[in-house]
Scaffold this active site. Structure first.
Site, PDB file in Angstrom:
ATOM      1  N   GLY A  10      -0.586   4.261  -4.663  1.00 54.14           N
ATOM      2  CA  GLY A  10       0.859   4.100  -4.892  1.00 54.14           C
ATOM      3  C   GLY A  10       1.240   2.798  -5.576  1.00 54.14           C
ATOM      4  O   GLY A  10       2.010   2.786  -6.545  1.00 54.14           O
ATOM      5  N   SER A  11       0.692   1.667  -5.084  1.00 51.85           N
ATOM      6  CA  SER A  11       1.089   0.393  -5.694  1.00 51.85           C
ATOM      7  C   SER A  11       0.549   0.292  -7.116  1.00 51.85           C
ATOM      8  O   SER A  11       1.183  -0.314  -7.992  1.00 51.85           O
ATOM      9  CB  SER A  11       0.597  -0.777  -4.840  1.00 51.85           C
ATOM     10  OG  SER A  11      -0.770  -0.636  -4.533  1.00 51.85           O
ATOM     11  N   ASP A  16     -10.365   3.746  -3.975  1.00 49.89           N
ATOM     12  CA  ASP A  16      -9.248   4.517  -3.413  1.00 49.89           C
ATOM     13  C   ASP A  16      -9.446   6.005  -3.706  1.00 49.89           C
ATOM     14  O   ASP A  16      -9.663   6.393  -4.840  1.00 49.89           O
ATOM     15  CB  ASP A  16      -7.922   4.026  -4.022  1.00 49.89           C
ATOM     16  CG  ASP A  16      -6.722   4.459  -3.196  1.00 49.89           C
ATOM     17  OD1 ASP A  16      -6.886   5.347  -2.326  1.00 49.89           O
ATOM     18  OD2 ASP A  16      -5.624   3.916  -3.428  1.00 49.89           O
ATOM     19  N   CYS A  24       0.827  -1.184   0.000  1.00 43.53           N
ATOM     20  CA  CYS A  24       0.000   0.000   0.000  1.00 43.53           C
ATOM     21  C   CYS A  24       0.867   1.241   0.000  1.00 43.53           C
ATOM     22  O   CYS A  24       1.568   1.529   0.977  1.00 43.53           O
ATOM     23  CB  CYS A  24      -0.911   0.009   1.218  1.00 43.53           C
ATOM     24  SG  CYS A  24      -1.910   1.473   1.178  1.00 43.53           S
ATOM     25  N   GLY A  25       0.822   1.968  -1.102  1.00 45.45           N
ATOM     26  CA  GLY A  25       1.635   3.178  -1.233  1.00 45.45           C
ATOM     27  C   GLY A  25       1.113   4.312  -0.383  1.00 45.45           C
ATOM     28  O   GLY A  25       1.890   5.009   0.283  1.00 45.45           O
ATOM     29  N   HIS A  26      -0.222   4.507  -0.365  1.00 44.83           N
ATOM     30  CA  HIS A  26      -0.721   5.676   0.376  1.00 44.83           C
ATOM     31  C   HIS A  26      -0.435   5.506   1.865  1.00 44.83           C
ATOM     32  O   HIS A  26      -0.082   6.455   2.557  1.00 44.83           O
ATOM     33  CB  HIS A  26      -2.224   5.898   0.099  1.00 44.83           C
ATOM     34  CG  HIS A  26      -3.146   5.201   1.029  1.00 44.83           C
ATOM     35  ND1 HIS A  26      -3.654   3.935   0.802  1.00 44.83           N
ATOM     36  CD2 HIS A  26      -3.644   5.577   2.248  1.00 44.83           C
ATOM     37  CE1 HIS A  26      -4.434   3.577   1.817  1.00 44.83           C
ATOM     38  NE2 HIS A  26      -4.446   4.546   2.707  1.00 44.83           N
TER      39      HIS A  26
HETATM   40  O1  LIG Z   1      -1.828   3.410  -2.386  1.00 46.43           O
HETATM   41  C1  LIG Z   1      -1.986   2.182  -2.429  1.00 46.43           C
HETATM   42  O2  LIG Z   1      -1.130   1.435  -2.914  1.00 46.43           O
HETATM   43  C2  LIG Z   1      -3.215   1.587  -1.784  1.00 46.43           C
HETATM   44  N1  LIG Z   1      -4.303   2.509  -1.565  1.00 46.43           N
HETATM   45  C3  LIG Z   1      -5.497   1.684  -1.370  1.00 46.43           C
HETATM   46  C4  LIG Z   1      -5.255   0.543  -2.323  1.00 46.43           C
HETATM   47  C5  LIG Z   1      -3.759   0.335  -2.363  1.00 46.43           C
HETATM   48  O3  LIG Z   1      -3.407  -0.727  -1.503  1.00 46.43           O
END
Ligand SMILES: O=C(O)[C@H]1NCC[C@@H]1O
Length: 381
Positions: free
Chosen positions: A288-289, A283, A83-85
């Protein structure tokens, strides 16, 4: 905390003791402590699109000195792998945290005097993630805290394009109204710590513009597309990961619109995306991912060169004039399980929303957490 509006409810204290590797801790949390996820993510404390994380101060990489902290990620459906965020949020929190009871390896963080930043290494289920947090140091106390005028960035595990131009047959029982008389949908599949289907809205039969997306109709279409993809053993074989079978599942369908959104000054272009992940959470952040996955696809297709920075928006960052968009830059070609991969640098911001203590009173069955959708599905209402 939130990252472009996407929440991360971060558990830093009170979680039962867990032992073993991070993936073993993930399995144990799922089998024995799932009630904690449900109480934090479901109603009445959370909601359909809540997201969370549990800090794990002991994992095999933390204990070997390679990472400063381990993390498990929580979704409405279960436990995600990258998870990027949340990485952006947690790395800021750890730079600001001075309590070594909560963050035992705090003293190992180093403030780079020249660049004025701190590196935080996180052990997450898909592997090691290196985040860089801009920081300011107080000349009086010598303490530092995150500098919110500059973006946080991270380098995650290698990302790769797993399949380009794959045709997904949609059986009659899984067709959606906008599909018209098409029988197949063409998709790309890529890995960015989790597997993503990436496709433009037009491939689903919708208007190519994500300016005013019909989120409910897109959710229905992407849910059916995912079911159709998963129904095919041949298509599922594209979700192959060389390291661990825990990573081999389709996490999300990412609907994109190339060209939409304000490019950050350092980037050569912009695009917008709408990410449906886990059990159809939406999201709010640019994901991020998913940015990692989309950059890997762009590199594989020859649309992006190493070092070329691109801006990725969500419908929330677009609504705020581009504020909160992420950037994604392929920085290094690498190899992963015999195939070409790329390391992607992702950057963004995170903010605090509050600090709190949650309780579940003994005997409070409803307050233990419920999902309205699951109630409607399984119980008479
Ligand atoms: O930013 C992300 O990678 C995540 N945000 C919610 C779904 C992903 O896991």
């Amino acid at each position: 905390m939130h990252t472009t509006g996407e929440p991360t409810r971060i558990v830093y204290s009170g979680f039962p003791e867990l032992h073993g590797t991070l993936l073993e801790q993930r399995a144990l949390t799922r089998s024995h402590y799932d009630y904690i996820r449900r109480s934090l993510i479901y109603e009445p404390r959370g909601h359909r699109d809540m997201y969370g994380a549990i800090l794990r101060p002991h994992t095999e990489l933390v204990d070997a000195g390679q990472a400063h902290m381990g993390v498990l990620f929580l979704t409405h459906e279960g436990y995600s792998t990258m998870c990027g965020h949340a990485t952006i949020a947690i790395s800021r929190l750890l730079v600001d945290c001075t309590d070594t009871a909560l963050f035992p390896r705090r003293d190992e963080l180093l403030f780079d005097e020249e660049k004025k930043e701190v590196e935080v290494r996180l052990h997450v289920p898909c592997g090691l993630v290196r985040a860089t947090v801009p920081a300011i140091k107080s000349s009086d106390s010598g303490n530092w805290c995150a500098d919110t005028t500059r973006t946080i960035h991270y380098l995650s595990v290698p990302s790769f394009a797993a399949g380009i131009g794959l045709s997904v047959p949609i059986p009659p029982s899984l067709r959606w109204p906008n599909l018209g008389d098409r029988e197949n949908v063409i998709v790309d599949v890529a890995y960015g710590g989790a597997f993503y289907i990436v496709l433009p809205a037009s491939a689903l039969g919708f208007s190519p513009s994500l300016a005013h997306p019909d989120i409910a109709a897109l959710s229905d279409a992407t849910k059916k597309l995912r079911a159709a993809f998963n129904a095919s053993a041949e298509l599922r074989s594209y979700l192959r990961h060389p390291d661990h079978e825990d990573l081999q599942f389709l996490y999300s369908v990412f609907v994109t619109e190339p060209g939409r959104g304000v490019p950050a000054p350092e980037s050569a272009g912009a695009e917008t995306g709408l990410c449906f992940f886990a059990d159809q959470q939406v999201d709010r952040s640019p994901t991020g991912s998913g940015v990692q996955a989309r950059v890997a696809l762009a590199v594989e297709k020859g649309e992006r060169k190493l070092g070329q920075c691109w801006t990725y928006h969500s419908i929330v960052s677009n609504a705020y004039g581009g504020k909160g968009g992420f950037t994604g830059t392929p920085v290094e070609e690498t190899e992963i399980g015999g195939r070409r991969g790329v390391r992607v640098r992702v950057s963004g911001w995170a903010n605090y929303t509050g600090f709190g203590t949650f309780v579940v009173e003994e005997g409070d069955e409803v307050g233990g957490g419920f999902s309205l959708e699951q109630l409607q599905q399984f119980s008479p209402v």
